[in-house]
Design an enzyme around this catalytic site. Structure first.
Site, PDB file in Angstrom:
ATOM      1  N   GLY A  94       0.807  -1.217   0.000  1.00 62.80           N
ATOM      2  CA  GLY A  94       0.000   0.000   0.000  1.00 62.80           C
ATOM      3  C   GLY A  94       0.838   1.262   0.000  1.00 62.80           C
ATOM      4  O   GLY A  94       0.306   2.360   0.201  1.00 62.80           O
ATOM      5  N   ILE A  97       5.230   0.650  -3.560  1.00 66.10           N
ATOM      6  CA  ILE A  97       6.465  -0.066  -3.878  1.00 66.10           C
ATOM      7  C   ILE A  97       6.222  -1.049  -5.022  1.00 66.10           C
ATOM      8  O   ILE A  97       7.042  -1.163  -5.939  1.00 66.10           O
ATOM      9  CB  ILE A  97       7.020  -0.769  -2.627  1.00 66.10           C
ATOM     10  CG1 ILE A  97       7.429   0.292  -1.597  1.00 66.10           C
ATOM     11  CG2 ILE A  97       8.186  -1.685  -2.975  1.00 66.10           C
ATOM     12  CD1 ILE A  97       7.767  -0.247  -0.228  1.00 66.10           C
ATOM     13  N   GLY A  98       5.091  -1.734  -5.005  1.00 66.78           N
ATOM     14  CA  GLY A  98       4.749  -2.637  -6.111  1.00 66.78           C
ATOM     15  C   GLY A  98       4.668  -1.894  -7.429  1.00 66.78           C
ATOM     16  O   GLY A  98       5.133  -2.376  -8.461  1.00 66.78           O
ATOM     17  N   PHE A 119       1.974 -12.435 -17.478  1.00 67.58           N
ATOM     18  CA  PHE A 119       2.083 -12.920 -16.097  1.00 67.58           C
ATOM     19  C   PHE A 119       0.767 -13.561 -15.710  1.00 67.58           C
ATOM     20  O   PHE A 119      -0.209 -13.505 -16.456  1.00 67.58           O
ATOM     21  CB  PHE A 119       2.433 -11.776 -15.131  1.00 67.58           C
ATOM     22  CG  PHE A 119       1.538 -10.571 -15.250  1.00 67.58           C
ATOM     23  CD1 PHE A 119       0.410 -10.439 -14.464  1.00 67.58           C
ATOM     24  CD2 PHE A 119       1.840  -9.569 -16.159  1.00 67.58           C
ATOM     25  CE1 PHE A 119      -0.413  -9.330 -14.586  1.00 67.58           C
ATOM     26  CE2 PHE A 119       1.014  -8.456 -16.277  1.00 67.58           C
ATOM     27  CZ  PHE A 119      -0.109  -8.336 -15.489  1.00 67.58           C
ATOM     28  N   TYR A 132      -3.371  -4.534 -11.296  1.00 70.24           N
ATOM     29  CA  TYR A 132      -3.019  -4.725 -12.696  1.00 70.24           C
ATOM     30  C   TYR A 132      -4.003  -4.039 -13.647  1.00 70.24           C
ATOM     31  O   TYR A 132      -3.617  -3.620 -14.734  1.00 70.24           O
ATOM     32  CB  TYR A 132      -2.921  -6.221 -13.028  1.00 70.24           C
ATOM     33  CG  TYR A 132      -1.784  -6.912 -12.322  1.00 70.24           C
ATOM     34  CD1 TYR A 132      -0.491  -6.412 -12.377  1.00 70.24           C
ATOM     35  CD2 TYR A 132      -2.002  -8.073 -11.585  1.00 70.24           C
ATOM     36  CE1 TYR A 132       0.553  -7.047 -11.725  1.00 70.24           C
ATOM     37  CE2 TYR A 132      -0.956  -8.713 -10.935  1.00 70.24           C
ATOM     38  CZ  TYR A 132       0.319  -8.194 -11.003  1.00 70.24           C
ATOM     39  OH  TYR A 132       1.347  -8.821 -10.364  1.00 70.24           O
ATOM     40  N   LYS A 133      -5.255  -3.908 -13.238  1.00 67.46           N
ATOM     41  CA  LYS A 133      -6.254  -3.261 -14.102  1.00 67.46           C
ATOM     42  C   LYS A 133      -5.886  -1.819 -14.437  1.00 67.46           C
ATOM     43  O   LYS A 133      -6.309  -1.289 -15.459  1.00 67.46           O
ATOM     44  CB  LYS A 133      -7.640  -3.314 -13.445  1.00 67.46           C
ATOM     45  CG  LYS A 133      -8.298  -4.664 -13.579  1.00 67.46           C
ATOM     46  CD  LYS A 133      -9.683  -4.671 -12.964  1.00 67.46           C
ATOM     47  CE  LYS A 133     -10.369  -6.007 -13.171  1.00 67.46           C
ATOM     48  NZ  LYS A 133     -11.692  -6.052 -12.533  1.00 67.46           N
TER      49      LYS A 133
END
Length: 151
Positions: A94, A97-98, A119, A132-133
Site C-alpha cells: 500500500g 512499492i509494487g 504474467f 493490474y487493471k
C-alpha cells in the site's frame, strides 16, 4: 515511497529474495510447494547461464520487494517478458512499492525491445487484480495453466 531504491538484483540479494518468495507462497496458501533452495536459486540467477533477472526494492538496506522476470518466446508475438513474481513484504504494501517495481520491469521490457509482458494472477487475489487493471491488461479466461514435473 520516500527512501525506497529500485535497482537490479545482485547475487547478495538472493537470500532476502527467497524469503519474499516464501512469504508470497504462504500468502497463496502454497508454502509447501516451494522446493527451491538458496544454492539453486542463486545459480539460476547469477551462474554461468542465468535464466532469471530481477529488480529489488530496498529501504534502509533491507529488501522489501522484488520483481522477478525472464524471457520467453511467442511464435505469434516474438520476444515476451514473463513476470514470474511481484512481491512486496506485507508490512510495506500500500506504499506504491509494487507500482515502482512493476513500472521498472515494464521499462526494462521496453528498453530491451520485448513485444509485451505476460504474467499470471490468482483469480481470488482481488487486490492484485485491481492493481493490474490500472495498466489496461488483457485478462485471458480461455487458456488453462498446465505444468509437468520433471523427475
Amino acid at each position: 515511497m520516500e527512501g525506497v531504491i529500485i535497482r537490479k538484483a545482485v547475487r547478495e540479494d538472493c537470500a532476502s529474495m527467497l524469503e519474499l518468495i516464501r512469504e508470497l507462497a504462504a500468502f497463496e496458501k502454497a508454502l509447501h510447494e516451494v522446493t527451491l533452495d538458496l544454492v539453486q536459486f542463486t545459480e539460476d540467477g547469477f551462474g554461468p547461464s542465468p535464466v532469471w533477472g530481477a529488480f529489488v526494492a530496498e529501504l534502509n538496506k533491507e529488501i522489501v520487494g522484488i520483481s522477478l522476470y525472464y524471457s520467453r518466446y511467442s511464435t505469434w508475438k516474438g520476444k515476451r517478458l514473463y513476470l514470474e513474481d511481484l512481491v512486496v513484504t506485507e508490512r510495506m504494501r500500500g506504499k506504491n512499492i509494487g507500482k515502482l517495481l512493476f513500472e521498472a520491469t515494464l521499462e526494462y521490457g521496453k528498453a530491451n525491445k520485448y513485444t509485451g509482458m505476460v504474467f499470471q494472477v490468482l483469480n481470488w487475489n482481488e487486490p492484485a487484480i485491481n492493481f493490474y487493471k490500472k495498466y489496461d491488461p488483457k485478462f485471458d479466461d480461455e487458456w488453462l495453466n498446465v505444468s509437468i514435473e520433471l523427475k
